[in-house]
Design a protein around this motif. Sequence first.
Motif, mmCIF file in Angstrom:
data_model
loop_
_atom_site.group_PDB
_atom_site.id
_atom_site.type_symbol
_atom_site.label_atom_id
_atom_site.label_comp_id
_atom_site.label_asym_id
_atom_site.label_seq_id
_atom_site.Cartn_x
_atom_site.Cartn_y
_atom_site.Cartn_z
ATOM 1 N N VAL A 118 0.658 -1.067 -0.179
ATOM 2 C CA VAL A 118 -0.171 -0.131 -0.073
ATOM 3 C C VAL A 118 0.768 1.290 0.095
ATOM 4 O O VAL A 118 1.033 1.994 1.113
ATOM 5 N N PRO A 119 1.682 1.279 -1.098
ATOM 6 C CA PRO A 119 2.781 2.499 -1.109
ATOM 7 C C PRO A 119 2.260 4.007 -0.664
ATOM 8 O O PRO A 119 3.088 4.876 -0.387
ATOM 9 N N GLU A 120 1.047 4.305 -1.270
ATOM 10 C CA GLU A 120 0.264 5.366 -1.016
ATOM 11 C C GLU A 120 0.213 5.970 0.402
ATOM 12 O O GLU A 120 0.193 6.994 0.982
ATOM 13 N N MET A 121 0.060 4.734 1.520
ATOM 14 C CA MET A 121 -0.179 5.161 2.884
ATOM 15 C C MET A 121 1.055 5.845 3.471
ATOM 16 O O MET A 121 2.034 5.383 3.187
ATOM 17 N N CYS A 122 0.895 6.837 4.169
ATOM 18 C CA CYS A 122 1.963 7.597 5.010
ATOM 19 C C CYS A 122 2.117 6.683 6.218
ATOM 20 O O CYS A 122 1.124 6.385 6.963
ATOM 21 N N VAL A 123 3.563 6.233 6.335
ATOM 22 C CA VAL A 123 3.972 5.231 7.478
ATOM 23 C C VAL A 123 4.561 6.109 8.412
ATOM 24 O O VAL A 123 5.658 6.924 8.121
ATOM 25 N N ILE A 124 4.180 6.286 9.578
ATOM 26 C CA ILE A 124 4.742 7.009 10.822
ATOM 27 C C ILE A 124 5.317 5.985 11.840
ATOM 28 O O ILE A 124 4.572 5.120 12.210
ATOM 29 N N THR A 125 6.314 5.955 12.254
ATOM 30 C CA THR A 125 7.035 4.859 13.251
ATOM 31 C C THR A 125 7.546 5.673 14.491
ATOM 32 O O THR A 125 7.963 6.929 14.377
ATOM 33 N N ASP A 126 7.426 5.034 15.470
ATOM 34 C CA ASP A 126 7.592 5.724 16.764
ATOM 35 C C ASP A 126 9.141 5.502 17.123
ATOM 36 O O ASP A 126 9.420 4.295 16.947
ATOM 37 N N VAL A 127 9.568 6.427 17.740
ATOM 38 C CA VAL A 127 10.946 6.392 18.054
ATOM 39 C C VAL A 127 10.950 6.742 19.744
ATOM 40 O O VAL A 127 10.707 7.726 20.075
ATOM 41 N N ALA A 128 11.510 5.643 20.374
ATOM 42 C CA ALA A 128 11.320 5.505 21.747
ATOM 43 C C ALA A 128 11.968 4.137 22.068
ATOM 44 O O ALA A 128 11.582 3.140 21.300
ATOM 45 N N MET A 129 12.511 3.834 23.263
ATOM 46 C CA MET A 129 13.082 2.520 23.683
ATOM 47 C C MET A 129 12.098 1.354 24.185
ATOM 48 O O MET A 129 12.266 0.495 23.968
ATOM 49 N N ASP A 130 10.895 2.232 24.506
ATOM 50 C CA ASP A 130 10.177 1.472 25.428
ATOM 51 C C ASP A 130 9.643 -0.224 24.906
ATOM 52 O O ASP A 130 9.760 -1.085 25.757
ATOM 53 N N PRO A 131 9.413 -0.107 23.832
ATOM 54 C CA PRO A 131 8.957 -1.480 23.371
ATOM 55 C C PRO A 131 9.954 -2.386 23.379
ATOM 56 O O PRO A 131 9.913 -3.815 23.109
ATOM 57 N N TYR A 132 11.355 -1.876 23.239
ATOM 58 C CA TYR A 132 12.655 -2.688 22.936
ATOM 59 C C TYR A 132 13.369 -2.861 24.389
ATOM 60 O O TYR A 132 14.268 -3.710 24.274
ATOM 61 N N SER A 133 12.850 -2.191 25.141
ATOM 62 C CA SER A 133 13.718 -2.021 26.434
ATOM 63 C C SER A 133 13.324 -3.119 27.779
ATOM 64 O O SER A 133 12.024 -3.244 27.815
ATOM 65 N N SER A 134 14.224 -3.704 28.179
ATOM 66 C CA SER A 134 14.109 -4.716 29.354
ATOM 67 C C SER A 134 13.601 -3.929 30.432
ATOM 68 O O SER A 134 13.409 -4.485 31.361
ATOM 69 N N ASP A 135 14.146 -2.498 30.495
ATOM 70 C CA ASP A 135 13.667 -1.642 31.604
ATOM 71 C C ASP A 135 12.078 -1.049 31.506
ATOM 72 O O ASP A 135 11.837 -0.279 32.459
ATOM 73 N N GLY A 136 11.750 -1.104 30.343
ATOM 74 C CA GLY A 136 10.280 -0.587 29.776
ATOM 75 C C GLY A 136 10.244 1.023 30.058
ATOM 76 O O GLY A 136 9.413 1.494 30.258
ATOM 77 N N HIS A 137 11.473 1.653 29.563
ATOM 78 C CA HIS A 137 11.751 2.824 29.572
ATOM 79 C C HIS A 137 11.861 3.486 28.287
ATOM 80 O O HIS A 137 12.479 2.864 27.469
ATOM 81 N N ASP A 138 11.554 4.637 28.100
ATOM 82 C CA ASP A 138 11.855 5.128 26.663
ATOM 83 C C ASP A 138 13.532 5.735 26.647
ATOM 84 O O ASP A 138 13.712 5.795 25.404
ATOM 85 N N GLY A 139 14.219 5.556 27.436
ATOM 86 C CA GLY A 139 15.363 6.047 27.661
ATOM 87 C C GLY A 139 16.304 5.081 27.946
ATOM 88 O O GLY A 139 15.729 4.021 28.902
#
Length: 332
Positions: A118-139
């Motif tokens: 669906v190339p026309e769709m504008c894709v916005i991605t979130d930049v923060a650590m929380d979904p990837y962080s074992s501490d559950g924090h954004d930093g």
Amino acid sequence: MAKKTKTLSISERPRRNRKSEAVRRLIRETDVNVGNLVLPMFVVPGKGKKVAIPSMPDYFKYSVDLLVKEVKEAYALGIPAVALFPSLPESVKDKRATESKNAKGLLQTAVKAIKDRVPEMCVITDVAMDPYSSDGHDGFVKDNKILNDETLPILADMAVSQAKAGADMVAPSDMMDGRVGYIREALDQNGFTDVGILSYAAKYCSAFYGPFRDALESAPRGGDKKTYQMDPANAQEALREVRLDIAEGADIVMVKPAVPYLDIIRSVKESVDVPVAAYHVSGEYAMIKAAAQKGWLNEQDVVQETLLSIKRAGADIIFTYCAKMYASARAR
Ligand code: PBG
């Protein structure tokens, strides 16, 4: 004796402008366009997966194959943008959110699949650590502190990786100081001058994010987010945050949550010359859904009025879990 109504003299009668649907439509000041909505979406690993989120009734996390179908539907309904969030197993999380720059990671795969199908769709991605962080924090966490400057290169790598995957805009939601400028520079140095930055500029430390953290199992393992997200009591500070983000290169600034912060949306709108977004967050969605399920509120009407209020307050763009619901009601 009371006067006869015939002789009653009222110079102004605002009700004249409400006398019929046609007149009401004619003078209506605000309208929520489907074209101004962003649909947040949660992606999970695997195939053929549609996973319920208990605290967000009727909302699901999808594996990439099903996510693409949903995105197609959303685009067909007129929704021009999606905001993606990855829901990852604990096993790939670590202190430095290493998985966030994996070119073959879940988020990157989802972005590629959408831009491919669906190339026309504008894709916005979130930049923060929380979904990837074992501490559950954004930093980055050290000795129970969230370290600002150590976090910036991690965020920059994440943003560049998302841009490489095909993201149209990156949306830093972490609230570290100086991150917009740092990310802008990293994007430019890697040739992504066209990738925009939608900054979560005035992001409050809110209890309304609860259901989102349930969805991603991303709640802080220790402490809270009060040293980086804003104090709900402060309005003036929001103007400082947006001023700094714009000076650092933000193309769009966001206020979050939405309805409890309509005053902030209004004052930000009056103080900037870039588009203003507002995030109608997970807890706001959950409240409407819960009351509707009990039969206490009319869901469609409340959604319509809620989005209208956010727009009327000054938001040009609204992130909302109700985007598809609203767009389908409009299409009917
Ligand atoms: C992560 C992020 C959060 C939300 C968007 N990005 C959660 C948080 O800051 O804890 C919340 C969205 C919602 O509640 O709908 N940085």
